[in-house]
Design an enzyme around this catalytic site. Structure first.
Site, PDB file in Angstrom:
ATOM      1  N   LYS A  37      61.061  24.618  34.253  1.00 15.79           N
ATOM      2  CA  LYS A  37      60.257  24.614  33.023  1.00 15.79           C
ATOM      3  C   LYS A  37      59.687  26.005  32.734  1.00 15.79           C
ATOM      4  O   LYS A  37      59.646  26.860  33.621  1.00 15.79           O
ATOM      5  CB  LYS A  37      59.130  23.589  33.159  1.00 15.79           C
ATOM      6  CG  LYS A  37      58.205  23.847  34.318  1.00 15.79           C
ATOM      7  CD  LYS A  37      57.353  22.608  34.623  1.00 15.79           C
ATOM      8  CE  LYS A  37      56.376  22.900  35.753  1.00 15.79           C
ATOM      9  NZ  LYS A  37      55.713  21.673  36.222  1.00 15.79           N
ATOM     10  N   ARG A 131      47.330  12.540  34.614  1.00 14.24           N
ATOM     11  CA  ARG A 131      47.849  13.332  33.490  1.00 14.24           C
ATOM     12  C   ARG A 131      48.894  12.484  32.786  1.00 14.24           C
ATOM     13  O   ARG A 131      48.669  11.936  31.730  1.00 14.24           O
ATOM     14  CB  ARG A 131      48.516  14.612  34.016  1.00 14.24           C
ATOM     15  CG  ARG A 131      47.601  15.737  34.311  1.00 14.24           C
ATOM     16  CD  ARG A 131      48.330  17.001  34.756  1.00 14.24           C
ATOM     17  NE  ARG A 131      49.664  16.796  35.288  1.00 14.24           N
ATOM     18  CZ  ARG A 131      50.428  17.757  35.789  1.00 14.24           C
ATOM     19  NH1 ARG A 131      49.982  19.007  35.815  1.00 14.24           N
ATOM     20  NH2 ARG A 131      51.633  17.510  36.246  1.00 14.24           N
ATOM     21  N   TYR A 247      39.927  52.230  25.854  1.00 12.21           N
ATOM     22  CA  TYR A 247      38.949  51.576  24.996  1.00 12.21           C
ATOM     23  C   TYR A 247      37.612  51.441  25.706  1.00 12.21           C
ATOM     24  O   TYR A 247      37.550  51.049  26.866  1.00 12.21           O
ATOM     25  CB  TYR A 247      39.450  50.180  24.600  1.00 12.21           C
ATOM     26  CG  TYR A 247      40.596  50.235  23.612  1.00 12.21           C
ATOM     27  CD1 TYR A 247      40.436  50.809  22.350  1.00 12.21           C
ATOM     28  CD2 TYR A 247      41.841  49.719  23.947  1.00 12.21           C
ATOM     29  CE1 TYR A 247      41.484  50.856  21.448  1.00 12.21           C
ATOM     30  CE2 TYR A 247      42.895  49.750  23.050  1.00 12.21           C
ATOM     31  CZ  TYR A 247      42.712  50.325  21.800  1.00 12.21           C
ATOM     32  OH  TYR A 247      43.747  50.373  20.918  1.00 12.21           O
ATOM     33  N   MET A 295      46.970  46.863  25.123  1.00 13.20           N
ATOM     34  CA  MET A 295      48.063  45.946  24.811  1.00 13.20           C
ATOM     35  C   MET A 295      49.392  46.434  25.401  1.00 13.20           C
ATOM     36  O   MET A 295      50.170  45.645  25.927  1.00 13.20           O
ATOM     37  CB  MET A 295      48.204  45.780  23.301  1.00 13.20           C
ATOM     38  CG  MET A 295      49.203  44.699  22.918  1.00 13.20           C
ATOM     39  SD  MET A 295      49.415  44.505  21.138  1.00 13.20           S
ATOM     40  CE  MET A 295      47.830  43.871  20.644  1.00 13.20           C
TER      41      MET A 295
HETATM   42  C1  LIG Z   1      55.867  21.714  37.585  1.00 13.85           C
HETATM   43  C2  LIG Z   1      56.212  20.480  38.322  1.00 13.85           C
HETATM   44  C3  LIG Z   1      56.796  20.557  39.587  1.00 13.85           C
HETATM   45  C4  LIG Z   1      56.924  21.855  40.341  1.00 13.85           C
HETATM   46  O1  LIG Z   1      55.668  22.162  40.883  1.00 13.85           O
HETATM   47  P1  LIG Z   1      55.383  23.496  41.734  1.00 13.85           P
HETATM   48  O2  LIG Z   1      53.958  23.348  42.137  1.00 13.85           O
HETATM   49  O3  LIG Z   1      55.610  24.643  40.822  1.00 13.85           O
HETATM   50  O4  LIG Z   1      56.319  23.497  42.877  1.00 13.85           O
HETATM   51  C5  LIG Z   1      57.201  19.380  40.168  1.00 13.85           C
HETATM   52  N1  LIG Z   1      57.011  18.190  39.557  1.00 13.85           N
HETATM   53  C6  LIG Z   1      56.430  18.081  38.351  1.00 13.85           C
HETATM   54  C7  LIG Z   1      56.236  16.744  37.745  1.00 13.85           C
HETATM   55  C8  LIG Z   1      55.986  19.208  37.709  1.00 13.85           C
HETATM   56  O5  LIG Z   1      55.364  19.112  36.520  1.00 13.85           O
END
Ligand SMILES: *Cc1c(COP(=O)(O)O)cnc(C)c1O
Length: 344
Positions: A37, A131, A247, A295
């Site tokens: 992701k 969640r 800055y 930046m």
């Molecule tokens: C992001 C995620 C992972 C991976 O978690 P890490 O802590 O980055 O290893 C695994 N399972 C779910 C459901 C996640 O959202």
């Protein structure tokens, strides 16, 4: 084509592959999948996903439906799961048209998936993170009974610390397994793998540790740095006592000193919270940062390496565990804030 950029992110794909192999081995009899992701935690799907696939990973997880097309350039749709699940009817339609597998996170999502035509899905159970996920008490609902579940999963809330919550979630997850027919069970993220093979079940879902993060001490020494960051000096100057840098003039020279303006800023993910006390490196020589992060620029004290000039490259320290300790940022944030400009 524009000329070579003055800022570069190098992804060590050999280190990425070796991290996956180490996490797969630490998962015992379970297979390790891979969380990809957020564009592989900011490092780039096109760079990282082929390396993970070629190392042997078979199951991949994104969060958003918008992340599907990039992943499908490298893997088959049935290897990819979307963690947010079908939030709207069109998400379910898209899953069916692409063949990507949705993670069902609620009774509503289960009904939505069935209404769209359904088929193989994964099911997230909430064992305490509150969640996403179906409550254990709802697993007997007809909407859940009707699902064809490939991976039955839950997610640990406190795996990066020694908390009684870990054992509670493990036990709650175990209690759910008989309630839902499934092909594979999956609980552990990166930190969960470090909790031991009791947590591994059939499939683990590492993310952070693939990309060089070390969420628990047990993984130190097993995980190699993946993201390497370099930025070039684009100008040098000599300060007189009393000259202020950047800055709001937060640094004022007390003596004559040579400084370099470096092509790296908060737009690249080098946030102001990394500024004070931090340094860039020329080999082993630390070149402390002076004043505020802008930046597109930072200013480094070149006292330790006065011969450096325009076009010379400096190393931006990206050991995630160390950098997280020095700032208020998590290892996850240090990776995912990296800006697009880095990748040229
Ligand atoms: C992001 C995620 C992972 C991976 O978690 P890490 O802590 O980055 O290893 C695994 N399972 C779910 C459901 C996640 O959202």
């Amino acid at each position: 084509m524009p000329p070579e950029p003055t800022l570069r992110l190098r992804v060590d794909t050999a280190a990425l592959a070796s991290n996956w192999l180490a996490l797969d081995a630490a998962s015992g009899a379970a297979d390790a999948g891979a969380a990809i992701k957020a564009d592989c935690y900011g490092l780039g799907v096109d760079m990282c996903l082929p390396a993970l696939r070629d190392a042997g990973a078979r199951r991949f997880f994104v969060a958003h439906w918008s992340e599907v097309p990039a992943a499908l350039r490298h893997i088959a749709p049935e290897q990819l799961a979307v963690l947010h699940g079908p939030v709207r009817g069109e998400d379910a339609e898209y899953a069916l048209s692409t063949g990507v597998i949705p993670v069902i996170n609620s009774l509503d999502q289960a009904r939505r998936w069935a209404k769209a035509g359904g088929g193989t899905c994964h099911l997230m159970i909430d064992t305490g993170i509150n969640r996403l996920g179906v409550a254990p008490a709802d697993l007997s609902d007809p909407a859940i009974k009707a699902l064809k579940v490939d991976i039955l999963m839950s997610h640990l809330a406190n795996a990066d610390e020694d908390s009684p919550m870990n054992a509670r979630q493990l036990s709650a997850f175990r209690d759910c397994l008989p309630a839902v027919p499934h092909r594979m069970a999956s609980l552990a993220n990166s930190a969960g793998i470090a909790l031991g093979t009791d947590y591994a079940f059939d499939l683990t879902r590492p993310g952070l540790a693939l990309y060089g993060g070390v969420p628990r001490g047990e993984l130190a020494g097993k995980i190699a740095q993946v993201a390497m960051l370099d930025a070039a000096i684009i100008q040098t100057r000599d300060l007189k006592p009393g000259d202020a840098v950047g800055y709001n003039g937060e640094f004022t020279a007390q003596k004559p000193m040579r400084v370099g303006t470096v092509s790296l800023g908060y737009a690249d993910g080098f946030l102001r919270s990394r500024g004070p006390g931090a340094a860039l490196y020329h080999g082993d020589i630390a070149l402390p940062l002076l004043g505020k992060v802008s930046m597109d620029m930072v200013v480094a004290d070149l006292t330790g390496a006065p011969k450096l000039g325009e076009g010379d490259w400096l190393c931006v320290p990206y050991n995630l565990a160390d950098a997280a300790q020095q700032t208020t940022l998590s290892q996850y944030e240090l990776l995912t804030v990296l800006g697009r400009r880095m990748r040229g």
